[in-house]
Write a protein that holds these residues in place. Structure first.
Motif, PDB file in Angstrom:
ATOM      1  N   ASN A  41     -19.841  31.518  13.803  1.00 60.93           N
ATOM      2  CA  ASN A  41     -19.166  32.516  14.641  1.00 60.93           C
ATOM      3  C   ASN A  41     -18.371  31.915  15.786  1.00 60.93           C
ATOM      4  O   ASN A  41     -17.662  32.627  16.492  1.00 60.93           O
ATOM      5  CB  ASN A  41     -20.189  33.499  15.221  1.00 60.93           C
ATOM      6  CG  ASN A  41     -20.641  34.509  14.185  1.00 60.93           C
ATOM      7  OD1 ASN A  41     -19.872  34.925  13.327  1.00 60.93           O
ATOM      8  ND2 ASN A  41     -21.910  34.898  14.260  1.00 60.93           N
ATOM      9  N   LYS A  45     -13.378  35.946  15.872  1.00 61.90           N
ATOM     10  CA  LYS A  45     -13.052  36.887  16.941  1.00 61.90           C
ATOM     11  C   LYS A  45     -13.926  38.122  16.794  1.00 61.90           C
ATOM     12  O   LYS A  45     -14.046  38.673  15.716  1.00 61.90           O
ATOM     13  CB  LYS A  45     -11.579  37.287  16.877  1.00 61.90           C
ATOM     14  CG  LYS A  45     -10.617  36.158  17.189  1.00 61.90           C
ATOM     15  CD  LYS A  45      -9.177  36.646  17.157  1.00 61.90           C
ATOM     16  CE  LYS A  45      -8.212  35.514  17.483  1.00 61.90           C
ATOM     17  NZ  LYS A  45      -6.808  35.976  17.450  1.00 61.90           N
ATOM     18  N   SER A  46     -14.509  38.546  17.883  1.00 59.05           N
ATOM     19  CA  SER A  46     -15.339  39.748  17.832  1.00 59.05           C
ATOM     20  C   SER A  46     -14.462  40.984  17.857  1.00 59.05           C
ATOM     21  O   SER A  46     -13.610  41.123  18.732  1.00 59.05           O
ATOM     22  CB  SER A  46     -16.301  39.798  19.022  1.00 59.05           C
ATOM     23  OG  SER A  46     -17.280  38.820  18.891  1.00 59.05           O
ATOM     24  N   SER A 355     -16.446  28.295  22.972  1.00 59.01           N
ATOM     25  CA  SER A 355     -15.738  29.418  22.345  1.00 59.01           C
ATOM     26  C   SER A 355     -16.693  30.559  22.046  1.00 59.01           C
ATOM     27  O   SER A 355     -16.322  31.736  22.118  1.00 59.01           O
ATOM     28  CB  SER A 355     -15.037  28.961  21.063  1.00 59.01           C
ATOM     29  OG  SER A 355     -15.967  28.386  20.169  1.00 59.01           O
ATOM     30  N   ARG A 359     -16.354  34.302  23.441  1.00 56.38           N
ATOM     31  CA  ARG A 359     -16.266  35.413  22.495  1.00 56.38           C
ATOM     32  C   ARG A 359     -17.287  36.506  22.826  1.00 56.38           C
ATOM     33  O   ARG A 359     -16.968  37.700  22.812  1.00 56.38           O
ATOM     34  CB  ARG A 359     -16.505  34.891  21.075  1.00 56.38           C
ATOM     35  CG  ARG A 359     -16.517  35.965  19.997  1.00 56.38           C
ATOM     36  CD  ARG A 359     -16.763  35.356  18.630  1.00 56.38           C
ATOM     37  NE  ARG A 359     -17.990  34.595  18.578  1.00 56.38           N
ATOM     38  CZ  ARG A 359     -19.192  35.130  18.378  1.00 56.38           C
ATOM     39  NH1 ARG A 359     -19.317  36.439  18.237  1.00 56.38           N
ATOM     40  NH2 ARG A 359     -20.268  34.377  18.336  1.00 56.38           N
ATOM     41  N   LYS A 360     -18.499  36.112  23.136  1.00 56.74           N
ATOM     42  CA  LYS A 360     -19.542  37.104  23.410  1.00 56.74           C
ATOM     43  C   LYS A 360     -19.301  37.834  24.727  1.00 56.74           C
ATOM     44  O   LYS A 360     -19.416  39.052  24.810  1.00 56.74           O
ATOM     45  CB  LYS A 360     -20.917  36.430  23.417  1.00 56.74           C
ATOM     46  CG  LYS A 360     -21.367  35.983  22.036  1.00 56.74           C
ATOM     47  CD  LYS A 360     -22.662  35.202  22.110  1.00 56.74           C
ATOM     48  CE  LYS A 360     -23.021  34.675  20.729  1.00 56.74           C
ATOM     49  NZ  LYS A 360     -24.200  33.798  20.754  1.00 56.74           N
TER      50      LYS A 360
END
Length: 478
Positions: A41, A45-46, A355, A359-360
């Motif tokens: 992950n 991208k979320s 990263s 992202r989170k």
């Protein structure tokens, strides 16, 4: 960024390399699956999380309904909040989901009803069976009804459970059955909890000492797996079945005789997320649990592997390796949907990739976003790893630990990080230690080109596994 982190500390010719003793797919253990998901992950991208559905009764503080603030994140309440079901029943059929009511009671003879309205379909080949547990618990007890102190459940397998102890009780029950739940506070020394099935008395399951219970109110509590449930707190014009003389539904109890659990935050600006960062065994879970206990008013939701594993626990233990795979993938899904809920969260994972951190945290827009870095001194860390190995019967694979060290990035304050807290060594001591770990690991790992090829192959396998329902996941660490 990832490309920078993958660059060698010296020339490729200076690298000694680490010979792999076995293929990656043969490695097992919690750290292995956690790292696989984090690595997979780290470049994804979320998607923006879906907005939380508006619920009826949000503004009516006197209504007795299911509490979506204290429920499991994976419990999906009906719009009217008089019922619900597990959110991920198809993909994760072994995951329980629980919820309590918004109000509790501590006197009188009070009741409510719970009906199993439907068994939910599970994926083909699954051996999981629908189960339902219902009863009473106190505020701050776990969502796993009956599995800690002052939590009392009647289980559909014909069991009663209190403080984690299961005993045979009553009859089995399932789809379309209605369970009546009765709490009698009128005794001088004990509170009696009894149950009925489809209007027929099952009997008294629990007698709770009033001295030990104190002034804690008891709240209706449901826990379900692969089934949908409907609650009657007294809002229905007629009950499913007549109730014994003297009992009244909790909804009809005067407001002043009910105890309302604390209201949830009204906006995300009132919420915070703490992102744990650290290598396996560094003490992240211990810090998170201690912080949660010291700040109970914030009602942190700890999203970590251990929490998910507890919610997948069965009386008949399954392969731990299979559970770790499923729990890690499930945890990733919970982290993805968490930003839509107005709660306080602790993301108890390694999060060593810069990263991945970005992202989170970007998904929690509007929250107060803090990073908690746990870097113990080297001697303490080695002791913790030994204790972890003794407790879990597994070691962290060398290749996994080296990859994590090589990609370890200490976060800085930024547009998506409001504050960085060092929970063990201070920054001035942690920074050089992490830098040394990173440089040493990069010298021992194969050249960056080979690592990139191996990583691409691994991600391809992960995608294939996910398509077959066998994806890897990421989770929490001690």
């Amino acid at each position: 960024d990832e490309d920078d982190k993958s660059k060698p500390a010296g020339s490729d010719g200076e690298r000694r390399g680490v010979k792999r003793q076995r293929d990656e797919k043969d490695e097992h253990g919690r750290a292995y699956y956690e790292f696989r998901e984090e690595a997979y992950n780290s470049r994804s991208k979320s998607p923006p999380p879906p907005e939380e559905e508006p619920r009826d009764g949000e503004d009516d503080e006197s209504a007795v309904i299911l509490d979506t603030y204290t429920s499991d994140l994976q419990f999906r309440a009906n719009k009217d909040r008089y019922g619900g079901q597990p959110l991920f029943f198809e993909k994760f059929p072994s995951l329980w989901a629980g919820a309590r009511s918004t109000h509790g009671v501590s006197k009188g003879k009070i009741c409510f009803e719970a009906k199993v309205t439907q068994y939910l379909p599970v994926k083909e080949g699954s051996t999981e069976v629908p189960l339902f547990r219902v009863g009473w618990s106190v505020d701050f007890s776990r969502s796993q009804l009956g599995e800690d102190e002052f939590s009392y459940g009647y289980d559909g397998r014909g069991l009663k459970v209190e403080n984690g102890e299961f005993q045979e009780f009553g009859q089995t029950f399932g789809e379309n059955d209605v369970i009546g739940c009765f709490a009698n506070f009128q005794g001088e020394e004990v509170v009696e909890l009894s149950f009925s099935k489809n209007g027929a008395e099952v009997g008294t399951a629990f007698q709770i000492s009033k001295g030990s219970l104190g002034d804690r109110p008891l709240l209706p509590h449901v826990l379900c797996k692969n089934c949908a449930v409907e609650l009657n707190f007294g809002q229905k014009e007629d009950p499913f079945f007549p109730v014994p003389d003297g009992y009244v539904f909790i909804h009809t109890v005067p407001v002043e005789d009910r105890v309302r659990t604390p209201l949830p935050p009204k906006t995300t600006e009132e919420c915070e997320v703490l992102l744990m960062v650290g290598l396996p065994g560094s003490g992240k879970t211990q810090w998170a649990q201690k912080h949660t206990q010291e700040n109970r008013d914030k009602r942190y939701n700890i999203l970590g592997t251990e929490t998910v594993l507890h919610q997948m626990r069965e009386l008949d233990a399954k392969s731990r390796d299979a559970l770790l795979q499923t729990a890690a993938q499930c945890l990733s899904k919970l982290v993805q949907i968490a930003p839509r809920a107005k709660r306080n969260f602790i993301l108890d994972q390694c999060n060593v990739y810069n990263s991945g951190q970005r992202r989170k945290l970007l998904a929690f827009k509007g929250f107060s976003r803090k990073v908690v870095v746990i870097v113990p001194n080297e001697e303490d860390w080695k002791k913790r790893l030994e204790l972890r190995k003794e407790a879990e019967g597994e070691d962290v694979p060398e290749s996994v630990m080296l990859e994590m060290k090589a990609n370890y990035s200490l976060p800085e304050k930024s547009d998506y990080v409001d504050e960085v807290v060092f929970g063990a060594l201070p920054k001035e001591e942690a920074q050089p230690l992490v830098s040394r770990y990173r440089e040493e690991a990069r010298k021992l790992l194969p050249p960056s080109e080979k690592r990139a090829n191996r990583r691409n192959n691994r991600n391809k396998r992960n995608r294939q596994n996910r398509n077959r329902g066998q994806g890897y996941g990421e989770g929490g660490h001690r």
